[in-house]
Every structure is written in C-alpha cells, then in structure tokens.
Design a protein around this motif. Structure first.
Motif, short mmCIF file in Angstrom:
data_model
loop_
_atom_site.label_atom_id
_atom_site.label_comp_id
_atom_site.label_asym_id
_atom_site.label_seq_id
_atom_site.Cartn_x
_atom_site.Cartn_y
_atom_site.Cartn_z
N LEU A 42 -40.43 -0.25 9.89
CA LEU A 42 -39.22 -0.85 9.31
C LEU A 42 -38.07 0.15 9.20
O LEU A 42 -36.96 -0.23 8.88
N LYS A 54 -40.87 -7.38 13.94
CA LYS A 54 -39.61 -8.09 14.07
C LYS A 54 -38.99 -8.14 12.68
O LYS A 54 -39.51 -8.78 11.79
N ARG A 55 -37.93 -7.42 12.55
CA ARG A 55 -37.39 -7.21 11.22
C ARG A 55 -36.32 -8.22 10.90
O ARG A 55 -35.40 -8.40 11.69
N LYS A 56 -36.44 -8.85 9.75
CA LYS A 56 -35.41 -9.83 9.39
C LYS A 56 -34.29 -9.19 8.58
O LYS A 56 -33.20 -9.73 8.47
N MET A 57 -34.60 -8.05 8.01
CA MET A 57 -33.58 -7.34 7.23
C MET A 57 -32.51 -6.82 8.19
O MET A 57 -32.83 -6.19 9.18
N VAL A 106 -35.26 3.29 0.82
CA VAL A 106 -36.57 3.00 0.25
C VAL A 106 -37.22 4.30 -0.20
O VAL A 106 -37.22 5.28 0.54
N PHE A 135 -41.48 -4.66 -1.59
CA PHE A 135 -40.37 -4.35 -0.70
C PHE A 135 -40.56 -5.03 0.65
O PHE A 135 -39.62 -5.54 1.25
N PHE A 136 -41.81 -5.05 1.12
CA PHE A 136 -42.09 -5.63 2.43
C PHE A 136 -41.83 -7.14 2.47
O PHE A 136 -41.73 -7.73 3.54
N ASN A 169 -46.42 0.17 8.53
CA ASN A 169 -45.37 -0.85 8.44
C ASN A 169 -44.05 -0.25 7.95
O ASN A 169 -42.98 -0.63 8.42
N MET A 170 -44.17 0.67 7.02
CA MET A 170 -42.96 1.29 6.47
C MET A 170 -42.20 2.03 7.56
O MET A 170 -40.98 1.92 7.65
N ILE A 189 -29.75 -11.78 -0.16
CA ILE A 189 -29.70 -12.05 1.29
C ILE A 189 -29.60 -13.55 1.53
O ILE A 189 -28.79 -14.02 2.33
N VAL A 216 -32.56 0.86 7.60
CA VAL A 216 -33.46 1.25 6.52
C VAL A 216 -33.72 2.76 6.58
O VAL A 216 -34.12 3.28 7.62
N ILE A 248 -39.15 -8.51 1.17
CA ILE A 248 -37.71 -8.77 1.21
C ILE A 248 -37.30 -9.27 2.59
O ILE A 248 -37.69 -8.67 3.59
N ALA A 249 -36.54 -10.35 2.61
CA ALA A 249 -36.06 -11.00 3.84
C ALA A 249 -37.19 -11.66 4.62
O ALA A 249 -36.96 -12.24 5.68
N GLU A 250 -38.41 -11.57 4.10
CA GLU A 250 -39.54 -12.19 4.80
C GLU A 250 -40.06 -13.40 4.02
O GLU A 250 -40.30 -14.45 4.59
#
Lengths: 426, 525
Positions: free
Chosen positions: A328, A247-250, A287, B21-22, A324-325, B389, A254, B24-26
């Motif tokens: 995302l 669940k991505r918050k960004m 990224v 990086f992971f 994970n990358m 953010i 990406v 960010i926003a978390e």
C-alpha cells in the motif's frame, strides 16, 4: 563446522529485527554447509515444565515450503529453553510486566493495538534472573552437545555464551545487533551495558552489523579493534515472489513508518515531517505501523497537530499485514535516531517501495538508491518524501535500481563473511 | 402538594467495530453488530424489561398518582427495532397508560448543540418524529444530551418552541439556591428549566449499593425521610438518572428493584409528595428566578462540564474533523451516509477518548469497548477517514464519477470549440476589414512604402503629375519620393516647381487620387 547459537526469538514468533536477522543468517550459513544448534528462550506456559524442548520443522507452523527451507532444516537443530525472557524489554519494564501479571493473575497481554507479549508466571521474578537461568541451561547444552564455535546474539544471550564457553572451552563469537546506546539514546542501563561489555571482552570475535556500531563498540566499550569485524546484514530474497499488487482504492499517496515506536526509532520526526507536508499537500496519507512505549504520546501529538484524518496508526503488524502495508505504500521512512543496521528499509525496497532513511543508520552504509537525511532534519525529510510522492521519474528510478541493490544484499554473502570469522578463530 | 419528578435516560450507542487502517477506502461497515446486539439484549434482559414491568405494575396499582418520564435516544430506539423489539413493545405499553411522558432530544445523543444550530434542530426534529411514530405523542419537553445546557442552547431550544427543558442543578451555577424549584432561562424567560437534584438522584444512581456509604442500605423508608427533610416551600424533587441504573449499574441483587417497587407506597403513606411529569410541572409551576449559564453545564463527572467529551487533543481533533464535514454531508444523497453521519456523532465515541478517567473511571468504563482512550481515538479516526472519503465521493463532482468527468470533459470540449469558432470568426473579420482598408490607399501611405516600391511606382507615373501631387504634401512623403527620382525626373521636378505656384487644392487632390489609384493598381490585391 557446528555452531552452538543463542538467540532471542525465531520465526514465526518474531517481534523485531533481531529475529529476522537471525533467521536470515542461519539460512545463509546452512547454504555454506554450516550446522547449527539454535537455542531460544520461550515461555511454555504452566503445563510444560521441561527445561529444554527440541523442535522439529513439523512443530513450527511456517508458510515457506520451498526447497531452500527444507535444506535449512537439514542443517539446524532448534531448541527452546523454558524462560520468560521477552524480546526488546528492559529490566525495568520486565518487572512492571511481572507485577501486572502477579496482580491480575492473568496471562499478560497488552491492548489490541499493541503486540502481545507471551508471559508465563512459571519462571523468574526479574529479567536478570531469567538471563542467568538461560545461561545455566545454555552451559548444560554446551557440555552435552558437540560443537566447534559458540555464537551469541545480543546482550541477553551473552551470559549463556560465556557460560557455554566455560563449559566446552570452544571459541565464542558475539554478535552486536544493537548497543545499549542505540536503545536508550544515552540514558544507559549500567547492568545491561556491563553485560554487553563482559560478553564482548570474553569473546574471541565481535561481529557488528555496521561500521557505525563497530565505532561505538570500540569507542564506548573499549573493545580491541583487532577483534571487531563488521558484517552488514542482508535481506531475505525468498519472499520476493510474495510481492503482491494490491488494487488500492485509496487515492492519496501513502507514506509509511514501520517499526517499534520508541525513542530509538525517531517516530516524532516522522510526525513533524508529515505535518510539514500536509500543510502544503493534502493528497498524502501517513501511516505509523508498530507499537511501543511512545505510541500514546505520538497519538496525542498527531491529534494536537490536527492531522489525524491523514495520519493513521495500525498497531503492531506481522506476517501478511507487513506485506500488505508495503504493497500500500509509496514511500517508506526510517527516521531512526540511532539504528545499528535497519533491515526494514531493505524489505520495503524489495517490495518496490522507495525509502528515506536517516544518516544515523547502519543500512545507510550499504545503500545508494535511498534518500539519506539527518534524523533531526525534518525539512530535508519532508523534501525527500514530497519528491518521491510527486516526481514519478525519481520514484521509478529508486524502485528499479533499489531493487537491484537489494537483490545483491544476500544473506548468503553475509553468512560467508560470518563463516570467515568462524574460521579465523578455529 | 410537592412533586417528585422522575426522568430516566435510555440510551445505547452504536459502538464501532475494530476498524483497521487496511479497511479505509475498502470496507464501509463501521459498527460492531455482534457486540451491539449482545449488549442490547443483555441490558434488555437485566434492566429495561424488568424495570418496565415494575413501572407498569405501579401505574396499574396507583393509577394517575404514579408518573415517570423518559428520554429514549434515537440510536437506542433503532437498536430496539433491530435487536430487542420486545423492549419497544413494553415502552409502548407504558406510553398507553398516559402516565408516562416521552421527551425530545437529539436523535443520536449527539453534541450537535455545541457546534451547529442547523444540525441540532434537524436531529431534534428527527427524534420527535420517531417518538411520535412509536409512542403517539409529540414531545413537548426537551432535554439535551447529558443534560448539557447553556444560555445559547436554551435560546435554540426556545426558538424551536419548547417551553421546558431539563438540566443539571450544578452547584457552580445555582450557588446557594436550591434545585427544587422551577427556574427559567435568563436570556429567554419563556423557557422554564427543571434542574436535577444531584444529591438525591445520585443516592439512587451511584451510591445505592456502595457499602462504604453512610446511607447504605438505602430503603424506601429512609429515602422518604430524606425527602421530608427538604424545605416545605420547595416545589419539586427532580430525580434524573440513567435508566440502566436499574438492573445494570445496580444489579438486581442490590435490591434496587425492590426499592423502586416500595417507594411510591411509602411516598403516599408518609409524605405530602406526589409524582409529576415535567410537562405537568411546566403548567403548574411559575419560575422563581432566571438563571444565567454562560458556559455549558452537564450532568457528567464531578466537574459537571463538557470535559468528559471535549477538551483533550484527541477529542477536539475528532470532533473538529467530524463537523468540518457538515457542509459536504448536506450535499450527499446517499441514505447510508446520512445514517452513519448520525451514529458517528454519538457522544459516547468522544467519551471513550476521555483521559481524565481516574476519578470517574467506573462510569467511563461502562461498556467501553476500548482498552485506552488512545485506542478509541485511533479507531474512530480510521472510521472517520473512510467516512470522509465516502462523503467526498458522494458530493457533486465525486458522485458523478467517471461518467461525470466524461460529461464535464465533453461539455468543456463543446464550449471550447464554440469559443474557437467564435475567435476564428472574429479573426477572419479583422483580416477582411484590414484587407478592405488596405484597398483604400491614401496618398500619405507612401511614406510607409519601401524604396523599391516607390521606384516602381514612379516608373508608372508622369513626373508632372507626381510633382503636382506632392505640392504641400507631408515632409515624410517628400523625403520618401524625392531621393527616389532619377536624374531627369529630378531636374524636371525642379523646373516644374515655379509653375506649380498657381495650382489649386482641388487639382492637387485630383493628382493625388491618380497616384493612389496607381498604387492600388500596382500593389493592391
């Protein structure tokens, strides 16, 4: 059929595509009933002075526990040879690592954002000495262990392959995962080139990972086309169950580059394409995951272009971080200047990520649902990325059909082709 | 009596953790609590506490004859509160003696003076408030981060009411002049300037333990000899240095503490020097000359400029992206955002990104958490990306989140439906007006009627009446009617033409009216 196989690295100690390919291929071969002895160089540290160490499945920490994995271990004997050989390092870099190691007296580790090389002071002074040592031990193994064919992966192991052939008289197959031209972009190290050519000349068969590489082997190394066979790489299917929905918050899309940050991988073209997109669309993040000799230069370029709040560096990723990358990512880009094959885009597609790949890659020969652009054509690259970020119809189609495409690229099939090559020399 | 003016800088940044990086926003925790607390406790034990005790003892021994001054950054005070409250207590004891001056600076030891007057002033106010809260006195002397000064900065400082500011006695600014006098800003003469004597300061701060240095080992005797060699007309020797010099940069083993313990005694017995605080000097000394500093100077490195913090692409990018946020941060009401905003401005973050390390490497490496400037940059930008953010989400539109969007949508709906009602109303009125108008049929409207309608009309009207109505009518009306007359009617019309010569306008209008009524009767609804 029993194969004596010489490689560089083996899971879980993987730093690049070669280790992944070897692992996939050996798994595929074991399904076809091929038995293997897999020999890799490994720095033990000072406490262990044995020349060869035989490992059991239980000695290796590994998270796959499915039946396929057990079956695989039934067919393979895995041996480590005490050695300082470091994957993906050229002779010059090796001597630098060695010197640093000597100066500080510490185990060599690079900074936090780079991958860590394991290095032990117990072995040879230069890379060529190490390669020779590995070859010597290889021939010892060949004389003692029963086998039908010798299979060597990439130049560092070719001397071991040749020595083994001399010791046992069995046919030799060498596997070209990359050429010195790919690695250096033309600024070829003559010693490495010679070693590659000698390996291929001594071999009964040469396997190339793409027609692109086959062409290089024939044209630039003068190898007899009759003995050069292309077997495309594949991608491990077993991991597909691991695909995770994060669940991505960004909020932004990406776009990811994942690979060694070296000349061969074309990182600078990715940055230029990112810059073009960010001028028009602020709703994207880029990224660059990985490490390499061009990393600092790339960081400076991004700072210079003033896009560092939207362009991120992760350093070297492995294991779960890679998964994970992908989870995302909305788009994966492989802008390689010269890529013999390129497994990473397949891993991306397996994780439902649409890809943009360079035409100068072997994987472009086997994929339909991927944007293919010239590595230097940053406008086309930017167009493709933008399209995949913004047109859901397009990206959904790429995801759906791309996945099917990847599912058909099984190591089992590649292994079958390799087995055919074995049979042709018996 | 000539003066020795000691000023010690006390500062610790909030160092960032390894922020990936992971994250960010978390994750929104940016600072390395463990490392910051570890370093603070270590420096407290090795430097702050023992040196404070020495100063306290010296003040007890010599009374008002021995004086020093400090600038303690807000982020250092915050970390004292958090990790080493005993240090704060010991500084308070020093403050209570009345022999110690505490100066004003930017709260987070930031470079705000270079980019925003407003933020600069805000931080200085925050800092003076903090100093007053802890040490009971509002600072009257100002010193900027890393002694950074220029005419423009002097102007801002003068605007805030300060009468004295400290800076570096940079050679390229002073030229042949000595730093050992009181100077004044060239643009605001009411602002006096005390400049660091970098030779004598650095003898203590940097060279004290350097065995290759000809002055080694440095003793109080030797140092006082050097002081005595200065021109007798000179007024003050300004010894400005990091407080961590004592015990941390120069370890206790080098004899740095003993040097400081014995220095005042030697000064009093073998020289005509005394000790003074900056504000005392401001009262006592007149400026000998204005100095003009168009480009920023600082006390850092050989260059004495800004290149330790700004100038390479990494530093400029990070600095620019940080301060681009300022207008938005101002709109935020989340106290944590304000706190992070402060600590992210700390100059050390930019110092870690410096790539000219090789000449000043040792100083730059001091408690530097990063292996390379590139690591420092990447880590900082990851943190900053998350901060951006958060700031965007906290500003008006973002802050209200889903509920806000729902409210805006509902407002928009209400507005739209009002507008729709209005439009419908107006449209209806138009239609109605048109309908009313259409009832007032004019005789001339016949020209717009269809031939069928005209025929229908002619059936209902006597040809005599129509002939009379047509007398002198528009040509288009004639052309509409005459071709539509049947044979008999046409004949009649021709016959009647001669009789019509006598008819007057009034009668014509009467007939026309009849025709109009007829049209309304047949077609108007």
């Amino acid at each position: 059929m029993r194969i004596l196989m010489f490689g560089w690295e083996f899971p879980p100690h993987i730093t690049g595509g070669l280790g992944t390919a070897c692992f996939g291929l050996t798994k595929g071969l074991s399904k076809h009933g091929v038995e293997m002895m897999f020999v890799v160089p490994k720095a033990y540290g000072d406490e262990d002075q044995r020349a060869v160490r035989i490992l059991n499945a239980s000695d290796i920490s590994f998270d796959l526990e499915d039946s396929e994995y057990k079956e695989f271990w039934a067919n393979i004997k895995y041996m480590e040879v005490g050695s300082n050989i470091i994957p993906y390092v050229d002779p010059v870099e090796f001597s630098k690592v060695f010197e640093d190691n000597k100066k500080t007296g510490e185990k060599y580790t690079s900074n936090v954002f780079s991958k860590r090389y394991e290095f032990s002071g117990a072995y040879g002074v230069n890379l060529m000495e190490e390669v020779a040592r590995y070859a010597l031990i290889g021939s010892g193994i060949a004389a003692k262990e029963k086998h039908d064919i010798i299979h060597a992966h990439d130049w560092l192991t070719y001397p071991a392959g040749i020595a083994a052939k001399k010791a046992s008289g069995k046919p030799l197959v060498v596997h070209m995962h990359a050429t010195e031209f790919d690695r250096t972009g033309g600024d070829v190290n003559q010693v490495v080139y010679d070693m590659e050519r000698e390996g291929m000349e001594a071999a009964d068969r040469v396997i190339t990972v793409s027609n692109l590489t086959r062409k290089v082997v024939i044209e630039k190394y003068g190898i007899d086309p009759g003995k050069v066979v292309t077997v495309h790489n594949a991608v491990d299917q077993a991991v597909s169950k691991e695909i995770i929905e994060i669940k991505r918050k960004m909020k932004e899309k990406v776009v990811t580059f994942l690979g060694r940050i070296t000349y061969q991988k074309g990182p600078e073209y990715f940055i230029e394409a990112a810059y073009k997109i960010l001028q028009k669309d602020n709703n994207v993040r880029f990224v660059m995951a990985g490490s390499g000799d061009m990393l600092n230069k790339m960081i400076e370029r991004v700072a210079h272009l003033k896009i560092a709040d939207k362009f991120h560096f992760t350093g070297f990723l492995k294991g779960d971080d890679v998964t994970n990358m992908f989870a995302l990512s909305d788009v994966f880009v492989m802008p390689s200047v010269s890529e013999p094959f390129g497994i990473v885009p397949l891993e991306a597609m397996r994780s439902n990520v649409p890809v943009v790949i360079s035409k100068q890659s072997g994987v472009a020969e086997v994929l339909k649902h991927a944007f293919k652009v010239d590595f230097w054509d940053v406008d086309a690259m930017a167009d493709s990325i933008y399209g995949l970020c913004h047109y859901d119809g397009l990206s959904n189609m790429f995801k759906e059909y791309g996945k099917i495409e990847v599912e058909n690229l099984k190591w089992e099939n590649s292994a079958k082709e390799v087995k055919k090559v074995y049979e042709s020399v018996l | 009596m000539r003066s020795i003016c000691f000023y010690f800088q006390v500062h610790q940044p909030y160092r960032l953790r390894n922020y990936r990086f992971f994250d960010i926003a978390e994750k929104h925790d940016y600072f390395d609590d463990y490392n910051n607390s570890f370093i603070m406790r270590k420096v407290a034990k090795k430097s702050y506490l023992p040196m404070n005790n020495i100063l306290l003892d010296l003040i007890k021994e010599y009374g008002s004859a021995f004086k020093v001054s400090f600038s303690i950054s807000g982020s250092a005070i915050d970390q004292f509160e958090e990790y080493a409250p005993e240090v704060l207590e010991s500084f308070k004891k020093l403050a209570d003696t009345g022999n110690v001056e505490f100066m004003a600076e930017t709260y987070s030891h930031s470079l705000a003076a270079l980019i925003s007057k407003e933020e600069f002033q805000r931080q200085v106010e925050m800092h003076t408030h903090k100093i007053q809260q802890h040490f009971g006195k509002k600072p009257t002397t100002f010193r900027n981060t890393e002694l950074i000064y220029s005419d423009r900065i002097g102007e801002m400082v003068a605007d805030m009411g300060y009468k004295l500011m400290l800076s570096e006695g940079a050679k390229h600014v002073l030229g042949w002049r000595s730093p050992n006098y009181m100077y004044a800003s060239a643009v605001r003469p009411e602002l006096k300037l005390l400049l660091k004597n970098f030779l004598l300061s650095d003898d203590i701060a940097f060279r004290f333990s350097q065995q290759s240095w000809e002055g080694w080992p440095l003793t109080a005797e030797k140092f006082v000899d050097w002081l005595n060699k200065s021109n007798e007309s000179e007024e003050t020797i300004n010894l400005f240095m990091d407080y961590e010099t004592f015990g941390e940069h120069q370890w206790a083993e080098t004899g740095i503490f003993d040097f400081m313990k014995s220095l005042p005694k030697r000064v009093f017995s073998h020289s005509d020097f005394g000790f003074a605080t900056p504000s005392e000097l401001a009262k006592k000394l007149q400026a000998v000359s204005p100095i003009s500093v168009p480009n920023e100077i600082s006390w850092a490195d050989e260059e004495r400029d800004l290149t330790a913090w700004l100038g390479n692409d990494l530093q400029d990018e990070a600095f620019e992206k940080l301060y681009n946020l300022y207008e938005k941060v101002k709109e935020c009401d989340d106290p944590q955002i304000w706190k992070d905003w402060l600590y992210l401005q700390t100059s050390d973050h930019f110092y870690y990104m410096c790539t000219k390390w090789f000449s000043d490497g040792d100083v730059h490496k001091y408690f530097n958490p990063y292996g390379t400037p590139y690591d420092a940059f990447v880590n900082y930008m990851n943190v900053l990306s998350d901060f951006i953010i958060r700031v965007n989400e906290n500003t008006k539109f973002g802050k209200e989140g889903y509920e806000g969007v729902k409210q805006s949508a509902s407002d928009l709906y209400d507005k739209t439906s009002e507008a729709v009602k209005d439009t419908v109303k107006r449209a209806n009125k138009k239609v109605k007006d048109a309908a009313v108008k259409s009832k007032e049929i004019k005789f001339e409207d016949i020209k717009d009627m269809s031939n069928a309608a005209v025929k229908k009309l002619l059936k209902e009207i006597d040809v005599e009446e129509m002939t009379a109505a047509l007398k002198g009518a528009e040509k288009e009306v004639m052309e509409k009617i005459i071709p539509n007359l049947n044979k008999n009617a046409k004949k009649k019309y021709e016959e009647l033409q001669s009789e019509l010569k006598k008819i007057n306008k009034k009668e014509i209008n009467k007939y026309r009216k009849r025709v109009e009524d007829k049209i309304a009767e047949i077609f108007g609804k």
